[in-house]
Design a protein around this motif. Structure first.
Motif, PDB file in Angstrom:
ATOM      1  N   SER A 281       0.821  -1.213   0.000  1.00  7.21           N
ATOM      2  CA  SER A 281       0.000   0.000   0.000  1.00  7.21           C
ATOM      3  C   SER A 281       0.854   1.262   0.000  1.00  7.21           C
ATOM      4  CB  SER A 281      -0.922   0.010   1.228  1.00  7.21           C
ATOM      5  OG  SER A 281      -0.163  -0.070   2.428  1.00  7.21           O
ATOM      6  N   GLU A 282       2.069   1.153   0.521  1.00  3.88           N
ATOM      7  CA  GLU A 282       2.954   2.315   0.561  1.00  3.88           C
ATOM      8  C   GLU A 282       3.703   2.467  -0.760  1.00  3.88           C
ATOM      9  OE1 GLU A 282       5.115   3.281   4.322  1.00  3.88           O
ATOM     10  OE2 GLU A 282       4.638   1.180   4.776  1.00  3.88           O
ATOM     11  N   GLY A 283       4.314   3.629  -0.920  1.00  2.00           N
ATOM     12  CA  GLY A 283       5.136   3.892  -2.088  1.00  2.00           C
ATOM     13  C   GLY A 283       6.304   4.780  -1.691  1.00  2.00           C
ATOM     14  N   LEU A 284       6.561   5.800  -2.476  1.00  2.00           N
ATOM     15  CA  LEU A 284       7.656   6.722  -2.192  1.00  2.00           C
ATOM     16  C   LEU A 284       7.275   8.109  -2.694  1.00  2.00           C
ATOM     17  CD1 LEU A 284      10.570   7.345  -1.304  1.00  2.00           C
ATOM     18  CD2 LEU A 284      11.336   6.627  -3.580  1.00  2.00           C
ATOM     19  N   LYS A 285       7.344   9.103  -1.806  1.00  2.00           N
ATOM     20  CA  LYS A 285       7.089  10.484  -2.185  1.00  2.00           C
ATOM     21  C   LYS A 285       8.313  11.321  -1.865  1.00  2.00           C
ATOM     22  CE  LYS A 285       3.938  14.416  -1.617  1.00  2.00           C
ATOM     23  NZ  LYS A 285       2.712  14.937  -0.979  1.00  2.00           N
ATOM     24  N   LEU A 286       8.791  12.070  -2.855  1.00  2.00           N
ATOM     25  CA  LEU A 286       9.989  12.887  -2.700  1.00  2.00           C
ATOM     26  C   LEU A 286       9.690  14.333  -3.085  1.00  2.00           C
ATOM     27  CD1 LEU A 286      12.539  10.499  -4.447  1.00  2.00           C
ATOM     28  CD2 LEU A 286      12.200  10.760  -1.982  1.00  2.00           C
TER      29      LEU A 286
END
Length: 377
Positions: free
Chosen positions: A54-59
């Motif tokens: 469900s998680e990902g990556l935000k930058l």
């Protein structure tokens, strides 16, 4: 002024990993998403659990919208990697790249569903995973992008294109085919200063016979300076150098890619028939950024006087990667192999801060899940 700070937002979401790939099997995999962007350190997600986490990556990556960043968007790609975590170790599974040029051509966010492949075989290899990518600039760069694109250099095979207002990719530039170097390997970069033409003859030059004795010196990436042979020029037509080539061994690593992105090939043309104080005909530089995404390029480069700013001659220069890498074990240093340059420059570090950061995230996750039993070696 075109150099004000901005923020590029990168969002990776909806990761979906193919079941049964390689030795993943049917067990719940633990993975990391890794992003290489511009001059920033490589960024990694927290460990992601399952085939569809469900998680990902935000930058949020702060940038200065200057010529270098616009050149990066125009010619480079964003690289996404998927790593598999095993205990406190991790290994690459798959990767994908995405051209960033649409961010220059449209004010809309860049949204793309990506296929992450293992790189083994045709078409980029076997499909390992899919992920959704969204790239957005917090503030519009339309004005800077339009100004940059209006100055972009036409290729050599487009003689009717409007003349550009100068630039760091040469008066006319022809890109070779797209080319991706393999990570962890070293490739030869061949620089060829092929010929000089249009030398402006100075007052007092003889009316006939040898009217100039030009030679070129050039340097890139802090390597030893290379030098061509000296020509005997009788008019303003084109004359070819016999010893205009030098070869450099450069690793495929993020630190070296950042140097390629921000560096230039510096060119200086001298006239050996003049006194040393007066011997510089002209100089110029070529951005190396296209080498990140293409096998090379060929440019016709105007050399300008430092005093008057006028073009004094043009050089025809090409840079290209050898298609096959050197032995993998030789990737620790970059060394010119031309006879005129015997020293070598040590490669930058392989990113210990990134490795420590990823190991910390993995260990933190393992401790949280009750699986942490000891420190990394």
């Amino acid at each position: 002024d075109g150099k004000e700070p901005n923020v590029c937002e990168i969002l990776l979401s909806g990761l979906s990993i193919a079941k049964g790939y390689g030795d993943i099997g049917s067990s719940e995999p633990v993975t990391l998403l890794v992003v290489d962007f511009f001059m920033h350190d490589t960024q990694a997600s927290r460990p992601l659990v399952g085939f569809a986490p469900s998680e990902g990556l935000k930058l949020e990556m702060e940038v200065s919208v200057d010529q270098l960043f616009l050149q990066y968007l125009h010619s480079s790609t964003l690289r996404i990697q998927l790593l598999q975590v095993r205990g406190l170790d991790f290994s690459p599974l798959a990767a994908a790249t995405l051209k960033l040029r649409p961010l220059l051509e449209s004010p809309s966010p860049l949204y793309e569903p990506l296929e992450l492949r293992d790189g083994h075989g045709p078409g980029g290899g076997e499909l390992v995973a899919r992920v959704n990518l969204k790239v957005t600039m917090q503030r519009s760069i339309s004005h800077q992008a339009q100004a940059f694109l209006s100055q972009w250099q036409p290729p050599l095979d487009a003689p009717d294109a409007p003349a550009p207002a100068g630039g760091a990719l040469g008066e006319r530039t022809e890109l070779l085919e797209p080319f991706a170097r393999r990570l962890g390997y070293t490739y030869h970069l061949v620089v060829n200063v092929a010929s000089v033409a249009g030398i402006r003859l100075r007052p007092g030059s003889p009316a006939k016979g040898v009217r100039a004795s030009p030679y070129c010196m050039y340097e890139l990436l802090g390597m030893p300076v290379a030098e061509t042979d000296t020509l005997s020029v009788t008019d303003e037509s084109s004359f070819s150098f016999i010893k205009g080539k030098a070869s450099y061994s450069i690793p495929t690593a993020s630190e070296w890619d950042k140097r390629l992105l921000s560096s230039s090939l510096d060119l200086f043309l001298f006239d050996d028939s003049l006194d040393s104080d007066d011997g510089v005909i002209g100089s110029s530089s070529l951005l190396l950024a296209p080498l990140l995404t293409h096998r090379g390029f060929k440019s016709v480069v105007p050399l300008k006087s430092s005093s008057s700013g006028r073009t004094q001659a043009t050089l025809t220069v090409s840079l290209s990667w050898d298609p096959e890498p050197l032995d993998q074990s030789s990737s620790s240093a970059a060394q010119p192999s031309s006879a005129s340059a015997g020293d070598h420059a040590e490669a930058p570090g392989a990113g210990p801060r990134l490795l420590n950061s990823m190991l910390f995230k993995i260990k933190q996750w393992a401790d949280t899940m009750g699986r942490g039993h000891g420190a990394a070696a």
